[in-house]
Design a protein around this motif. Structure first.
Motif, PDB file in Angstrom:
ATOM      1  N   LEU A   1      75.024  56.062  10.681  1.00  0.00           N
ATOM      2  CA  LEU A   1      76.182  55.969   9.785  1.00  0.00           C
ATOM      3  C   LEU A   1      75.740  55.629   8.368  1.00  0.00           C
ATOM      4  CD1 LEU A   1      79.307  55.832   9.471  1.00  0.00           C
ATOM      5  CD2 LEU A   1      79.140  53.406  10.058  1.00  0.00           C
ATOM      6  N   LYS A   2      74.840  54.656   8.231  1.00  0.00           N
ATOM      7  CA  LYS A   2      74.346  54.283   6.908  1.00  0.00           C
ATOM      8  C   LYS A   2      73.584  55.434   6.259  1.00  0.00           C
ATOM      9  CE  LYS A   2      72.730  50.086   6.411  1.00  0.00           C
ATOM     10  NZ  LYS A   2      71.958  48.836   6.622  1.00  0.00           N
ATOM     11  N   GLN A   3      72.859  56.200   7.075  1.00  0.00           N
ATOM     12  CA  GLN A   3      72.114  57.337   6.556  1.00  0.00           C
ATOM     13  C   GLN A   3      73.050  58.411   6.009  1.00  0.00           C
ATOM     14  OE1 GLN A   3      69.436  59.053   9.410  1.00  0.00           O
ATOM     15  NE2 GLN A   3      68.634  60.581   8.011  1.00  0.00           N
ATOM     16  N   GLU A   4      74.143  58.672   6.725  1.00  0.00           N
ATOM     17  CA  GLU A   4      75.107  59.676   6.259  1.00  0.00           C
ATOM     18  C   GLU A   4      75.769  59.234   4.960  1.00  0.00           C
ATOM     19  OE1 GLU A   4      75.891  62.806   7.338  1.00  0.00           O
ATOM     20  OE2 GLU A   4      74.119  62.538   8.592  1.00  0.00           O
ATOM     21  N   ILE A   5      76.157  57.966   4.891  1.00  0.00           N
ATOM     22  CA  ILE A   5      76.782  57.462   3.663  1.00  0.00           C
ATOM     23  C   ILE A   5      75.780  57.490   2.514  1.00  0.00           C
ATOM     24  CG2 ILE A   5      77.831  55.426   2.593  1.00  0.00           C
ATOM     25  CD1 ILE A   5      78.945  54.713   5.360  1.00  0.00           C
ATOM     26  N   GLY A   6      74.505  57.228   2.831  1.00  0.00           N
ATOM     27  CA  GLY A   6      73.456  57.243   1.814  1.00  0.00           C
ATOM     28  C   GLY A   6      73.194  58.605   1.203  1.00  0.00           C
ATOM     29  N   LYS A   7      73.684  59.665   1.854  1.00  0.00           N
ATOM     30  CA  LYS A   7      73.566  60.997   1.256  1.00  0.00           C
ATOM     31  C   LYS A   7      74.345  61.096  -0.059  1.00  0.00           C
ATOM     32  CE  LYS A   7      73.063  63.706   5.543  1.00  0.00           C
ATOM     33  NZ  LYS A   7      73.724  64.746   6.389  1.00  0.00           N
ATOM     34  N   VAL A   8      75.415  60.306  -0.152  1.00  0.00           N
ATOM     35  CA  VAL A   8      76.296  60.367  -1.326  1.00  0.00           C
ATOM     36  C   VAL A   8      76.184  59.113  -2.189  1.00  0.00           C
ATOM     37  CG1 VAL A   8      78.712  60.545  -2.069  1.00  0.00           C
ATOM     38  CG2 VAL A   8      77.907  61.859  -0.091  1.00  0.00           C
ATOM     39  N   ILE A   9      76.102  57.960  -1.539  1.00  0.00           N
ATOM     40  CA  ILE A   9      76.051  56.691  -2.260  1.00  0.00           C
ATOM     41  C   ILE A   9      74.599  56.264  -2.431  1.00  0.00           C
ATOM     42  CG2 ILE A   9      76.793  54.289  -2.271  1.00  0.00           C
ATOM     43  CD1 ILE A   9      79.067  56.301  -2.557  1.00  0.00           C
ATOM     44  N   VAL A  10      74.161  56.178  -3.674  1.00  0.00           N
ATOM     45  CA  VAL A  10      72.777  55.800  -3.967  1.00  0.00           C
ATOM     46  C   VAL A  10      72.700  54.282  -4.149  1.00  0.00           C
ATOM     47  CG1 VAL A  10      70.856  56.068  -5.585  1.00  0.00           C
ATOM     48  CG2 VAL A  10      72.344  58.024  -5.067  1.00  0.00           C
ATOM     49  N   GLY A  11      71.760  53.653  -3.456  1.00  0.00           N
ATOM     50  CA  GLY A  11      71.606  52.203  -3.577  1.00  0.00           C
ATOM     51  C   GLY A  11      72.786  51.467  -2.964  1.00  0.00           C
ATOM     52  N   GLN A  12      73.160  50.339  -3.593  1.00  0.00           N
ATOM     53  CA  GLN A  12      74.298  49.523  -3.161  1.00  0.00           C
ATOM     54  C   GLN A  12      74.196  49.139  -1.682  1.00  0.00           C
ATOM     55  OE1 GLN A  12      75.997  48.364  -5.401  1.00  0.00           O
ATOM     56  NE2 GLN A  12      76.521  49.832  -6.999  1.00  0.00           N
ATOM     57  N   GLN A  13      72.991  48.820  -1.207  1.00  0.00           N
ATOM     58  CA  GLN A  13      72.801  48.518   0.202  1.00  0.00           C
ATOM     59  C   GLN A  13      73.558  47.259   0.635  1.00  0.00           C
ATOM     60  OE1 GLN A  13      71.316  50.365   2.697  1.00  0.00           O
ATOM     61  NE2 GLN A  13      71.469  51.876   1.056  1.00  0.00           N
ATOM     62  N   GLN A  14      73.564  46.249  -0.212  1.00  0.00           N
ATOM     63  CA  GLN A  14      74.282  45.023   0.148  1.00  0.00           C
ATOM     64  C   GLN A  14      75.775  45.287   0.236  1.00  0.00           C
ATOM     65  OE1 GLN A  14      73.391  41.536  -2.196  1.00  0.00           O
ATOM     66  NE2 GLN A  14      75.213  40.447  -1.492  1.00  0.00           N
ATOM     67  N   VAL A  15      76.305  46.061  -0.701  1.00  0.00           N
ATOM     68  CA  VAL A  15      77.726  46.400  -0.683  1.00  0.00           C
ATOM     69  C   VAL A  15      78.069  47.169   0.584  1.00  0.00           C
ATOM     70  CG1 VAL A  15      79.543  47.742  -1.827  1.00  0.00           C
ATOM     71  CG2 VAL A  15      77.923  46.393  -3.187  1.00  0.00           C
TER      72      VAL A  15
ATOM     73  N   LEU B   1      89.076  39.622   4.601  1.00  0.00           N
ATOM     74  CA  LEU B   1      87.936  38.992   5.262  1.00  0.00           C
ATOM     75  C   LEU B   1      86.809  38.765   4.265  1.00  0.00           C
ATOM     76  CD1 LEU B   1      87.014  38.308   8.270  1.00  0.00           C
ATOM     77  CD2 LEU B   1      85.738  40.445   8.145  1.00  0.00           C
ATOM     78  N   LEU B   2      86.533  39.773   3.429  1.00  0.00           N
ATOM     79  CA  LEU B   2      85.439  39.706   2.458  1.00  0.00           C
ATOM     80  C   LEU B   2      85.920  40.113   1.073  1.00  0.00           C
ATOM     81  CD1 LEU B   2      82.434  41.326   4.381  1.00  0.00           C
ATOM     82  CD2 LEU B   2      82.937  38.903   4.112  1.00  0.00           C
ATOM     83  N   TYR B   3      85.369  39.455   0.068  1.00  0.00           N
ATOM     84  CA  TYR B   3      85.591  39.811  -1.334  1.00  0.00           C
ATOM     85  C   TYR B   3      84.230  40.313  -1.841  1.00  0.00           C
ATOM     86  CZ  TYR B   3      87.341  39.089  -6.154  1.00  0.00           C
ATOM     87  OH  TYR B   3      87.756  39.241  -7.459  1.00  0.00           O
ATOM     88  N   VAL B   4      84.092  41.629  -1.947  1.00  0.00           N
ATOM     89  CA  VAL B   4      82.797  42.258  -2.228  1.00  0.00           C
ATOM     90  C   VAL B   4      82.708  42.592  -3.710  1.00  0.00           C
ATOM     91  CG1 VAL B   4      81.259  44.182  -1.675  1.00  0.00           C
ATOM     92  CG2 VAL B   4      82.771  43.231   0.095  1.00  0.00           C
ATOM     93  N   ARG B   5      81.667  42.090  -4.359  1.00  0.00           N
ATOM     94  CA  ARG B   5      81.449  42.401  -5.779  1.00  0.00           C
ATOM     95  C   ARG B   5      80.401  43.504  -5.889  1.00  0.00           C
ATOM     96  NH1 ARG B   5      82.389  36.796  -8.047  1.00  0.00           N
ATOM     97  NH2 ARG B   5      84.600  36.938  -8.580  1.00  0.00           N
ATOM     98  N   ILE B   6      80.712  44.520  -6.708  1.00  0.00           N
ATOM     99  CA  ILE B   6      79.812  45.654  -6.901  1.00  0.00           C
ATOM    100  C   ILE B   6      79.227  45.579  -8.302  1.00  0.00           C
ATOM    101  CG2 ILE B   6      79.610  48.176  -6.895  1.00  0.00           C
ATOM    102  CD1 ILE B   6      81.985  48.308  -5.050  1.00  0.00           C
ATOM    103  N   GLY B   7      77.898  45.511  -8.378  1.00  0.00           N
ATOM    104  CA  GLY B   7      77.234  45.427  -9.669  1.00  0.00           C
ATOM    105  C   GLY B   7      76.664  46.763 -10.112  1.00  0.00           C
ATOM    106  N   TYR B   8      76.049  46.766 -11.281  1.00  0.00           N
ATOM    107  CA  TYR B   8      75.442  47.986 -11.803  1.00  0.00           C
ATOM    108  C   TYR B   8      74.208  48.363 -10.973  1.00  0.00           C
ATOM    109  CZ  TYR B   8      78.269  47.477 -16.036  1.00  0.00           C
ATOM    110  OH  TYR B   8      79.318  47.379 -16.910  1.00  0.00           O
ATOM    111  N   PRO B   9      73.915  49.655 -10.866  1.00  0.00           N
ATOM    112  CA  PRO B   9      72.707  50.075 -10.140  1.00  0.00           C
ATOM    113  C   PRO B   9      71.452  49.745 -10.929  1.00  0.00           C
ATOM    114  CG  PRO B   9      73.761  51.967 -11.175  1.00  0.00           C
ATOM    115  CD  PRO B   9      74.687  50.805 -11.387  1.00  0.00           C
ATOM    116  N   THR B  10      70.323  49.756 -10.235  1.00  0.00           N
ATOM    117  CA  THR B  10      69.041  49.590 -10.913  1.00  0.00           C
ATOM    118  C   THR B  10      68.742  50.851 -11.731  1.00  0.00           C
ATOM    119  OG1 THR B  10      67.747  50.564  -9.118  1.00  0.00           O
ATOM    120  CG2 THR B  10      68.219  48.188  -8.984  1.00  0.00           C
TER     121      THR B  10
END
Length: 325
Positions: free
Chosen positions: A16-30, A176-185
């Motif tokens: 599942l993470k691999q499929e999402i990673g096809k589109v979403i670059v980085g943001q592994q913690q998010v 349940l969670l408050y997720v903060r998304i930061g800038y990519p590297t």
């Protein structure tokens, strides 16, 4: 479930993470925190400046999980019935009999994106409370069950305050969670620029279905956690309350602390994170990794903290230093 069923389910998480990673670059913690919320059976609030792929992440997750998906764009004129649904008058042409039928709103989906949730007034925001907490909607005295699984992801922009309505604490606590998304590297941003400005488009394949998500949610609750860690979570949550806290930072800067729901959330999230990493026992690392996302919207600071530019994340760091096994 048999051992083979459990193994098969666990193998699908990295897929599942691999499929999402096809589109979403980085943001592994998010991504990990969003999946934690999904497996723990809760909801998540995503906060980040425009252009950080909040909406794209949710859409991609919907494609990879093959769950019925609806997006609700929150605006100042959005009404509760635009979310929940309404009754319509129907007539049987054969008998001439008229009756009201409930017409389901966009909340009746397994994966719901509440986009820019803070752009709508509190009356409309409150329409989500029952759905998020109880898994059903009440209209005209009748309960209407939501699909299972039901997973709501809301987004908000932290920098645009004009024309917005901050979520009240009672509703924040439902997340349940408050997720903060930061800038990519720098390298991640370069990969985004390279991958999104050409002609090729990545196709995301569904990995999990609704029944498999429900099974993973059941499996999450079976993950073990030691009595020592349960005690740690209990002390950590109780230390957020200024009147009784032994942590100086909280006594000086705390205005209001977290309730028992925060402890429940942290334990479930720690179990979900353990399962995502292929473990059947939660660890101290799981609790420490998820404490900020679980507590940052449940710990309120006073005016002295605001004057010194201190944040709830600062409070969580101090709590983790002070409360140990």
């Amino acid at each position: 479930m048999t051992e083979q069923d459990v193994t098969r389910l666990l193998q699908k998480i990295p897929q599942l993470k691999q499929e999402i990673g096809k589109v979403i670059v980085g943001q592994q913690q998010v991504l990990d925190e969003v999946l934690v919320a999904l497996l723990a059976g809760g909801h998540a609030l995503l906060e980040g400046v425009p252009g950080l792929a909040k909406t794209l992440l949710v859409r991609t997750l919907a494609q990879a999980t093959d769950l019925p998906f609806r997006r609700i764009q929150f605006t100042p004129d959005l009404m509760p019935t635009d979310i929940l649904g309404t009754e319509i008058l129907e007539e049987d042409h054969g008998t001439g009999h008229r009756s009201f039928k409930f017409n389901e709103g966009p909340i009746f989906a397994s994966l719901v994106l509440a986009d820019e949730i803070n752009r709508t007034p509190p009356k409309t925001q409150a329409a989500l409370l029952e759905a998020m907490q109880e898994g059903h909607v009440t209209y005209a005295g009748q309960e209407h069950a939501l699909p299972k699984p039901f997973f709501l992801l809301a987004t908000q922009n932290p920098i645009e305050q004009s024309g917005t309505y901050p979520l009240p604490e009672a509703q924040l606590d439902r997340f349940l969670l408050y997720v903060r998304i930061g800038y990519p590297t720098e390298q991640e941003e370069l990969a985004v620029l390279s991958g999104t400005t050409g002609t090729s488009r990545q196709q995301v394949q569904p990995v999990l279905g609704g029944e498999e998500v429900r099974q993973l949610q059941q499996l999450t609750r079976q993950v073990s956690i030691s009595e020592e860690l349960l005690g740690l979570v209990n002390r950590l949550v109780r230390a957020t309350r200024p009147a009784t806290s032994e942590v100086k930072f909280i006594r000086d800067y705390g205005r209001w602390g977290a309730g028992p729901r925060a402890g429940q959330a942290l334990i479930l999230c720690a179990k979900a994170r353990a399962l995502i990493h292929g473990r059947f026992a939660a660890t101290l690392e799981d609790i420490q990794a998820l404490a900020p996302a679980v507590l940052r919207h449940r710990v309120l600071l006073n005016f002295n903290a605001e004057a010194e530019n201190l944040t709830p994340d600062d409070a969580v760091r101090e709590l983790l230093k002070a409360v140990s096994l």
